[in-house]
Design an enzyme around this catalytic site. Structure first.
Site, PDB file in Angstrom:
ATOM      1  N   LYS A 181       0.879  -1.177   0.000  1.00  0.00           N
ATOM      2  CA  LYS A 181       0.000   0.000   0.000  1.00  0.00           C
ATOM      3  C   LYS A 181       0.911   1.220   0.000  1.00  0.00           C
ATOM      4  O   LYS A 181       1.421   1.647   1.036  1.00  0.00           O
ATOM      5  CB  LYS A 181      -0.889  -0.017   1.252  1.00  0.00           C
ATOM      6  CG  LYS A 181      -2.215   0.716   1.124  1.00  0.00           C
ATOM      7  CD  LYS A 181      -2.119   2.168   0.736  1.00  0.00           C
ATOM      8  CE  LYS A 181      -1.780   3.082   1.885  1.00  0.00           C
ATOM      9  NZ  LYS A 181      -1.515   4.485   1.443  1.00  0.00           N
ATOM     10  N   GLU A 256       9.351   1.684  11.233  1.00  0.00           N
ATOM     11  CA  GLU A 256      10.393   2.683  10.959  1.00  0.00           C
ATOM     12  C   GLU A 256       9.707   4.039  10.993  1.00  0.00           C
ATOM     13  O   GLU A 256       8.935   4.371  10.084  1.00  0.00           O
ATOM     14  CB  GLU A 256      11.021   2.443   9.575  1.00  0.00           C
ATOM     15  CG  GLU A 256      11.645   1.066   9.399  1.00  0.00           C
ATOM     16  CD  GLU A 256      12.912   0.848  10.206  1.00  0.00           C
ATOM     17  OE1 GLU A 256      13.392   1.807  10.845  1.00  0.00           O
ATOM     18  OE2 GLU A 256      13.401  -0.291  10.224  1.00  0.00           O
ATOM     19  N   CYS A 290      13.978  11.009   6.836  1.00  0.00           N
ATOM     20  CA  CYS A 290      13.774  10.575   8.228  1.00  0.00           C
ATOM     21  C   CYS A 290      15.043  10.739   9.049  1.00  0.00           C
ATOM     22  O   CYS A 290      14.984  11.012  10.241  1.00  0.00           O
ATOM     23  CB  CYS A 290      13.285   9.138   8.265  1.00  0.00           C
ATOM     24  SG  CYS A 290      14.358   7.997   7.386  1.00  0.00           S
ATOM     25  N   GLU A 389       9.390  16.994  14.590  1.00  0.00           N
ATOM     26  CA  GLU A 389       9.917  16.684  13.255  1.00  0.00           C
ATOM     27  C   GLU A 389       9.239  17.610  12.237  1.00  0.00           C
ATOM     28  O   GLU A 389       8.011  17.648  12.155  1.00  0.00           O
ATOM     29  CB  GLU A 389       9.621  15.221  12.903  1.00  0.00           C
ATOM     30  CG  GLU A 389      10.202  14.828  11.549  1.00  0.00           C
ATOM     31  CD  GLU A 389       9.894  13.385  11.168  1.00  0.00           C
ATOM     32  OE1 GLU A 389       8.771  12.915  11.426  1.00  0.00           O
ATOM     33  OE2 GLU A 389      10.774  12.728  10.583  1.00  0.00           O
TER      34      GLU A 389
HETATM   35  P1  NAD Z   1       2.378   8.739   7.210  1.00  0.00           P
HETATM   36  O1  NAD Z   1       2.487   8.054   8.517  1.00  0.00           O
HETATM   37  O2  NAD Z   1       1.397   9.838   7.063  1.00  0.00           O
HETATM   38  O3  NAD Z   1       2.013   7.696   6.054  1.00  0.00           O
HETATM   39  C1  NAD Z   1       2.825   6.575   5.791  1.00  0.00           C
HETATM   40  C2  NAD Z   1       1.946   5.503   5.157  1.00  0.00           C
HETATM   41  O4  NAD Z   1       0.983   5.067   6.111  1.00  0.00           O
HETATM   42  C3  NAD Z   1       1.151   5.973   3.942  1.00  0.00           C
HETATM   43  O5  NAD Z   1       1.102   4.938   2.988  1.00  0.00           O
HETATM   44  C4  NAD Z   1      -0.226   6.210   4.523  1.00  0.00           C
HETATM   45  O6  NAD Z   1      -1.248   6.083   3.571  1.00  0.00           O
HETATM   46  C5  NAD Z   1      -0.312   5.106   5.550  1.00  0.00           C
HETATM   47  N1  NAD Z   1      -1.263   5.327   6.636  1.00  0.00           N
HETATM   48  C6  NAD Z   1      -1.686   6.505   7.158  1.00  0.00           C
HETATM   49  N2  NAD Z   1      -2.590   6.284   8.147  1.00  0.00           N
HETATM   50  C7  NAD Z   1      -2.716   4.942   8.260  1.00  0.00           C
HETATM   51  C8  NAD Z   1      -3.497   4.102   9.114  1.00  0.00           C
HETATM   52  N3  NAD Z   1      -4.310   4.592  10.035  1.00  0.00           N
HETATM   53  N4  NAD Z   1      -3.385   2.763   8.962  1.00  0.00           N
HETATM   54  C9  NAD Z   1      -2.549   2.236   8.038  1.00  0.00           C
HETATM   55  N5  NAD Z   1      -1.807   2.989   7.191  1.00  0.00           N
HETATM   56  C10 NAD Z   1      -1.890   4.335   7.311  1.00  0.00           C
HETATM   57  O7  NAD Z   1       3.844   9.216   6.867  1.00  0.00           O
HETATM   58  P2  NAD Z   1       4.306  10.098   5.618  1.00  0.00           P
HETATM   59  O8  NAD Z   1       3.845  11.500   5.887  1.00  0.00           O
HETATM   60  O9  NAD Z   1       3.921   9.415   4.369  1.00  0.00           O
HETATM   61  O10 NAD Z   1       5.900   9.993   5.726  1.00  0.00           O
HETATM   62  C11 NAD Z   1       6.665  10.848   6.502  1.00  0.00           C
HETATM   63  C12 NAD Z   1       7.071  10.197   7.803  1.00  0.00           C
HETATM   64  O11 NAD Z   1       7.755   8.977   7.530  1.00  0.00           O
HETATM   65  C13 NAD Z   1       8.053  11.035   8.608  1.00  0.00           C
HETATM   66  O12 NAD Z   1       7.687  11.006   9.960  1.00  0.00           O
HETATM   67  C14 NAD Z   1       9.383  10.302   8.411  1.00  0.00           C
HETATM   68  O13 NAD Z   1      10.337  10.499   9.423  1.00  0.00           O
HETATM   69  C15 NAD Z   1       8.929   8.901   8.332  1.00  0.00           C
HETATM   70  N6  NAD Z   1       9.951   8.072   7.662  1.00  0.00           N
HETATM   71  C16 NAD Z   1      10.672   7.204   8.443  1.00  0.00           C
HETATM   72  C17 NAD Z   1      11.669   6.433   7.866  1.00  0.00           C
HETATM   73  C18 NAD Z   1      12.456   5.470   8.708  1.00  0.00           C
HETATM   74  O14 NAD Z   1      13.086   4.597   8.137  1.00  0.00           O
HETATM   75  N7  NAD Z   1      12.462   5.581  10.023  1.00  0.00           N
HETATM   76  C19 NAD Z   1      11.928   6.548   6.497  1.00  0.00           C
HETATM   77  C20 NAD Z   1      11.180   7.449   5.738  1.00  0.00           C
HETATM   78  C21 NAD Z   1      10.179   8.205   6.350  1.00  0.00           C
END
Ligand code: NAD
Length: 501
Positions: A181, A256, A290, A389
């Site tokens: 997804k 992550e 991240c 963040e």
């Molecule tokens: P997000 O949490 O908004 O979304 C990530 C994914 O989760 C998307 O596919 C989204 O559709 C899905 N999602 C959202 N709500 C959900 C739910 N209730 N149930 C299941 N899936 C759901 O994050 P984002 O804004 O897409 O990405 C940015 C974040 O990702 C930042 O906090 C960044 O630090 C983090 N990130 C972490 C790493 C790591 O390896 N630690 C790497 C890249 C990004």
């Protein structure tokens, strides 16, 4: 200069059981490019029915298909063909990724290469993998690693294709089947996976793809009873929601999450290299990274000099069209995210930090989600720009007096993903690196990652580690089979003749 790549799809669809499909209820959402915010295609918006169909397909492929039963060598050959198929699309991938995410084209190209490398690496790893055996004089126990089943993979928008590859490669290398997804802000390059997987010869049903909104498609995937594993990369708050929901099914979770990583610079550091590292560490990938070193902590005796040099360079960081090879910062992914980042810039000034570079839309870019490289100095730990963040090209700088103070400031965060240390005193460098509450630390280096090493954060930055053999551990169950080597002496319950019945 035209902004739109040729041959963009007008519609992006799910891929379930080897077939491209619309959502069961026909719903779609619009997708725009961040340089203009003009919508350019409609994307199938998945819900529980689409997730159910994709999970059923993956489960059939797991239970009845050839994939989990193939030898590591055979699976590895297909993984290498996936890498070939990615590499043959390198230009297209870079162009589409840059267009859809707003990342500078030069950095998007690196992501495409890295995605192919992920598949090659896991092809090698499963071939080289061995299983343990434990022997005593009486018995030998050997470990069997078994793929767990259907893995749900949920990914963010910041480096979408690369992060998808990062989960897909170990999951399928381990023999699992998957439902991916992708993030709703950036579905474009994910639409290339079906053709890549087919070209590589991956058996039908092993790879399934459902687009959609997180709270709908993502939540349905997490809740599905036939998905025993969820690998998630995204925000900490989303991770918390997913953990709560996954508790019902006692699912395996790899989380992550977010970061607010420190970059500690001692006075004895090579300041030229430290300035370069601290700039790249927060402004590469538009700051949507991240592991961004977004809190720069500088020894007081060189603080003024460092801030002046850093601000002068930041002011010259080139913000521009994502597809221009000279661009160093492109457009932020989405207007909602852009507004959020601008909100942090406003809060930095309101809370009394000193703005020394950037702070707003650069000249010559009247539309699109552009922000100049933004630098705040004299930031204090109570300010929001220190604590939260931002995930954009905004950095907070502060000073420290001694080593203990530096470590205290570095760890003054709920997050614990990465850390960076710059010093020419290597004893101190190791000491500070190991005192950092962070999953990964780079000493006199920027964020270069060896695929064999564990990747993951501590505290609010995550749970579990992926990377190298850690990924295989996540996607497989270890079973121990214990075998007697000689006569077995089992206590003989009920065998004593002198006992009354
Ligand atoms: P997000 O949490 O908004 O979304 C990530 C994914 O989760 C998307 O596919 C989204 O559709 C899905 N999602 C959202 N709500 C959900 C739910 N209730 N149930 C299941 N899936 C759901 O994050 P984002 O804004 O897409 O990405 C940015 C974040 O990702 C930042 O906090 C960044 O630090 C983090 N990130 C972490 C790493 C790591 O390896 N630690 C790497 C890249 C990004």
């Amino acid at each position: 200069m035209t902004l739109t790549p040729a041959d963009l799809p007008k519609a992006i669809r799910h891929y379930i059981d080897g077939t491209l499909s619309d959502s069961a209820d026909g719903r779609t959402f619009s997708n725009a490019d961040p340089a203009s915010n003009d919508s350019y295609c409609e994307v199938a918006s998945g819900g529980p029915a689409d997730i159910a169909a994709a999970v059923a397909s993956a489960q059939r492929a797991f239970e009845h298909g050839p994939w989990p039963r193939m030898s590591p060598r055979e699976r590895g050959r297909i993984l290498n063909q996936v890498a070939d198929a990615i590499e043959s699309r390198e230009d297209l991938l870079a162009e589409w990724e840059s267009f859809d995410t707003g990342l500078p084209i030069t950095q998007a190209r690196g992501q495409a290469r890295r995605a192919a490398e992920n598949f090659r690496y896991f092809a090698d790893l499963i071939n080289a993998l061995h299983e343990d055996a434990f022997r005593t004089s009486a018995q030998i126990g050997y470990v069997v690693r078994k793929p767990i089943g259907v893995a749900g993979l949920i990914t963010p928008w910041n480096t979408p294709f690369m992060l998808e590859s990062w989960k897909l490669a170990p999951a399928i290398a381990s023999g699992c089947t998957v439902v991916l997804k992708p993030a709703e802000f950036t579905p474009l390059t994910a639409s290339l996976w079906p053709q890549i997987m087919e070209e590589a010869g991956l058996p039908q049903g092993v790879f399934n793809l459902v687009h959609g909104i997180g709270e709908e498609a993502g939540a349905a995937l997490v809740e599905h009873p036939d998905v025993p594993l969820i690998s998630f990369t995204g925000e900490t708050t989303t991770g918390q929601t997913i953990m709560r929901s996954a508790a019902t099914g006692l699912k395996g979770l790899s989380m992550e999450l977010g970061g607010k990583s420190p970059c500690v610079i001692f006075a004895d550091a090579d300041l030229d290299a430290a300035v370069d590292g601290a700039l790249f560490g927060v402004f590469s990938l538009n700051g949507e990274r991240c592991t961004a070193g977004s809190r720069v902590i500088v020894e007081a005796s060189v603080y003024d000099e460092f801030v002046a040099r850093y601000a002068e360079r930041a002011a010259r960081v080139r913000v521009g069209l994502p597809r221009d090879p000279a661009t160093e910062i492109g457009a932020l992914v989405h207007p909602e995210h852009y507004e959020r980042v601008l909100g942090y810039v406003a809060s930095g000034s309101e809370e009394g930090a000193r703005l020394v570079a950037g702070g707003g839309r650069p000249a010559g870019l009247p539309e699109g989600n552009y922000l100049a490289a933004t630098v705040f100095a004299d930031v204090t730990p109570r300010m929001r720009i220190w604590r939260e963040e931002i995930f954009g090209p905004v950095v907070a700088i502060t000073s420290f007096e001694d080593e203990a103070d530096a470590v205290r400031l570095a760890n003054d965060t709920r997050y614990g993903l990465a850390g960076y240390v710059w010093t020419s005193n290597l004893k101190r460098g190791h000491r500070v690196a190991q005192a950092m509450q962070a999953g990964m630390v780079w000493l006199n280096s920027h964020n270069v990652r060896d695929l064999r090493t564990p990747f993951g954060g501590v505290k609010a930055s995550g749970l579990g580690q992926e990377g190298g053999a850690h990924s295989i551990d996540f996607y497989t169950d270890a079973q121990i089979v214990s075998v007697a080597l000689g006569d077995t002496h089992v206590p003989r319950f009920g065998a004593r003749l002198d006992q009354e019945a």
